[in-house]
Every structure is written in C-alpha cells, then in structure tokens.
Design an enzyme around this catalytic site. Structure first.
Site, mmCIF file in Angstrom:
data_model
loop_
_atom_site.group_PDB
_atom_site.id
_atom_site.type_symbol
_atom_site.label_atom_id
_atom_site.label_comp_id
_atom_site.label_asym_id
_atom_site.label_seq_id
_atom_site.Cartn_x
_atom_site.Cartn_y
_atom_site.Cartn_z
ATOM 1 N N CYS A 2 -3.395 -2.162 1.476
ATOM 2 C CA CYS A 2 -4.025 -3.205 0.864
ATOM 3 C C CYS A 2 -4.356 -3.752 2.290
ATOM 4 C CB CYS A 2 -3.250 -3.870 -0.489
ATOM 5 S SG CYS A 2 -3.014 -2.258 -1.653
ATOM 6 N N ARG A 16 -7.153 -10.935 -1.604
ATOM 7 C CA ARG A 16 -6.637 -8.963 -1.509
ATOM 8 C C ARG A 16 -7.718 -7.761 -1.132
ATOM 9 N NH1 ARG A 16 -2.657 -7.438 -5.238
ATOM 10 N NH2 ARG A 16 -1.922 -5.625 -3.307
ATOM 11 N N ASN A 79 1.588 -2.245 -1.432
ATOM 12 C CA ASN A 79 1.991 -0.823 -1.008
ATOM 13 C C ASN A 79 3.513 -0.995 0.373
ATOM 14 O OD1 ASN A 79 3.179 1.883 -2.679
ATOM 15 N ND2 ASN A 79 0.858 3.012 -0.669
#
Length: 325
Positions: A2, A16, A79
């Site tokens: 991400c 994002r 992540n």
C-alpha cells in the site's frame, strides 16, 4: 502492499492506494457518534467522534483499513509483514489495543495529531484475533491531520512513533530505512537536467523530465516510497477543492499497481483495488476502484453524525464509460 500520502495544503488531504490480490469485502462506512465502539481491554466508547472510511464490516463491527474523523484526523493501516509484532499478553499498565481496534480507538477520541501522539504514549499492540478465521494482519500505521504526520510501528524491539515530514508511508522495511534511503535521491528534480558531471562538455538534454533520471519506477515498497515522496513534495497547490482532489489521485496513480505488473509468490495478481482521497476541510471521502476510474464521493454529513446506526455504501466497481454518440 500500500501507499499512503498526507498533504497539508488546503485544510488537509489524506488517502492511500490499497494494493491487494483479493477483495476483503470493503465498503465505505460512516460510524456516527453514538454507535458503540467495543474493545477487548479498553473501556467501550458509547459516544465518540464520528468516522468515515473504507472498512470490512463483520458482526456489526467496522474493521477500518483507513478512516478520518469529523475533526480531520486521519489514520491508515498498511501491510508490514515480518516486522509487525503483537503481544498476546501486554502488561497491565499499558493501553493494550488490538490492531483492528486501533483506528477507532484513536480516531474516536482524538481531535488532533498531538492528541493522538499523547493517546499512543502507553499503547501496546494486543495479539488477539478478531474472531476464528480472521487472523491478525501485520500492520504499521500512518496518522495525519492538517498540521503534520506520524508513523506508528510496533516490532519486537518496541513501539515507535516517528515524525513524518515527507508525509508518505509504504511497507517494509521499517520507517527509519525509508527516511535514510531518501538521502540517495537528493539530486532528483522536476526541472531540466543540469550538467554537473562535466560542465565544459556540451551535453544538451534530448527530452523533458531528465532532471528526475534515477527516480525508481518499480513497485517495491522502497521505490514506491521514493517516487511518492518526489511526486508529493513537488506537487503545486491547484487551488480549488476539485482540482486538489484530482491532483491527489494523480499522485496515487504514480505508484499504483497495474494488473500483471506484480505477481505474488502464490501466483496471484496484486493490483491497486481502490484509491481514496479524504478532504479534511470538506469532510468528504472520495474513492475510485480498479474497475471504475470515475471518482465517487461520500459526505460525512453533519446532520447525521449524532445517530447510532452504521451507514454503509457499497463500492462502485463496474466500468462507467460515457459515450458521446
């Protein structure tokens, strides 16, 4: 995988790319002030600040990937495999909060970045799954408001809260690496290339954009961090709400994953399933999906924030193509 970006111009724009090889049942969720928030080891919040963001809802609980509250404080989980560490039994004198509880725990009670900093001073990650079949996701977090940004990481070495002047976060390695790695790219510029190697030798540029030769273009976390920082830190302020939102999505497109460009070890295609831009000043959550490039907007409407019912907006995933004839 991400990428999260925080921009302070114009009242604050945050958002994002969510890069994943599958859907997690995501939809836009508005949690009003009187919708109860429950936690394993923290007191329940019967009344709190309202939230809007992308979530998977299970058992009536919105599990936010990212969200902003009504005061303009933003938080996103990204992540962080192999580095994130959660304690199955944190000390009693700590604020033990599970990773899927952290966004509502912070955003439900904090109006500003400095309040979030204070709130997290005693935070320890609680390693308790939400439910059987829902394992804990390894995460670190981006937190921002119109005054600045922070990065929160919990590893075996401890819990660290870093100032983030670049306003960018991706994935591994830990955040100090990304800050140090930027030092290798100080020569990049959006302006025409300057001949510093041999000023006495005629080396005319043969195209535009050569001042940024060496800017990473692959999809690794380290490269996406550098490219997102370059794009964001050189982005002018377009001036209006609509133009700022469009510009923000272009920044995210610069580090988005196209189907077929990244294949996981399991043979699955990693893509940018959705991109979002949250306007703190306007109180609007904007998003688009991999299958639908049209921007969809959901307002955090002030007249409905005092309710006690979760409001959900399924994603517009299908293509939306306008024909002129």
């Amino acid at each position: 995988m991400c990428t999260s970006i925080a921009m302070q111009q114009g009242g604050g724009y945050f958002g994002r790319n969510l890069d994943l090889e599958y859907s997690f049942g995501e939809q836009v969720a508005v949690t009003p002030r009187r919708y109860p928030l429950r936690f394993h080891r923290q007191p329940a919040m019967e009344r709190h600040l309202a939230l809007i963001g992308m979530a998977h809802v299970t058992g009536g609980c919105p599990l936010y990937a990212e969200a902003m509250n009504e005061k303009g404080l933003y938080m996103a989980g990204l992540n962080f495999p192999g580095n994130a560490w959660y304690d199955p039994d944190p000390p009693a004198d700590c604020d033990a909060v599970a990773p899927y509880e952290l966004i509502p725990w912070v955003l439900g009670s904090c109006a500003t970045l400095e309040q979030a900093r204070a709130r997290l001073a005693r935070f320890r990650p609680l390693g308790v799954p939400f439910a059987p079949g829902l394992p804990l996701s390894p995460l670190h977090w981006h937190i921002a408001d119109p005054t600045g940004a922070l990065v929160l990481e919990a590893t075996r070495e401890g819990v660290f809260l870093y100032d983030d002047p670049a306003g960018v976060l991706t994935n591994n390695p830990p955040f100090p690496f990304h800050r140090a790695n930027l030092c290798q790219y100080q020569g990049l510029s959006p302006r025409p290339a300057e001949n510093r190697m041999a000023p006495g030798l005629s080396l005319p540029p043969f195209g535009q954009g050569m001042g940024a030769v060496g800017l990473p273009g692959d999809f690794s976390p380290a490269s996406r961090y550098v490219k997102a920082a370059f794009l964001k830190l050189n982005s002018p302020d377009p001036g209006s709400e609509e133009e700022r939102v469009v510009q923000f999505f272009h920044l995210l497109e610069g580090v988005a994953m196209v189907r077929g460009s990244v294949v996981t070890p399991e043979g699955r295609e990693d893509i940018t399933t959705y991109s979002c831009c949250i306007s703190a000043g306007a109180g609007v959550y904007y998003y688009k999906t991999y299958g639908n490039s049209r921007i969809t907007a959901v307002r955090l409407a002030s007249d409905g924030l005092d309710g006690d019912t979760l409001t959900l907006y399924p994603l517009q995933n299908g293509p939306d193509i306008r024909f002129e004839n």
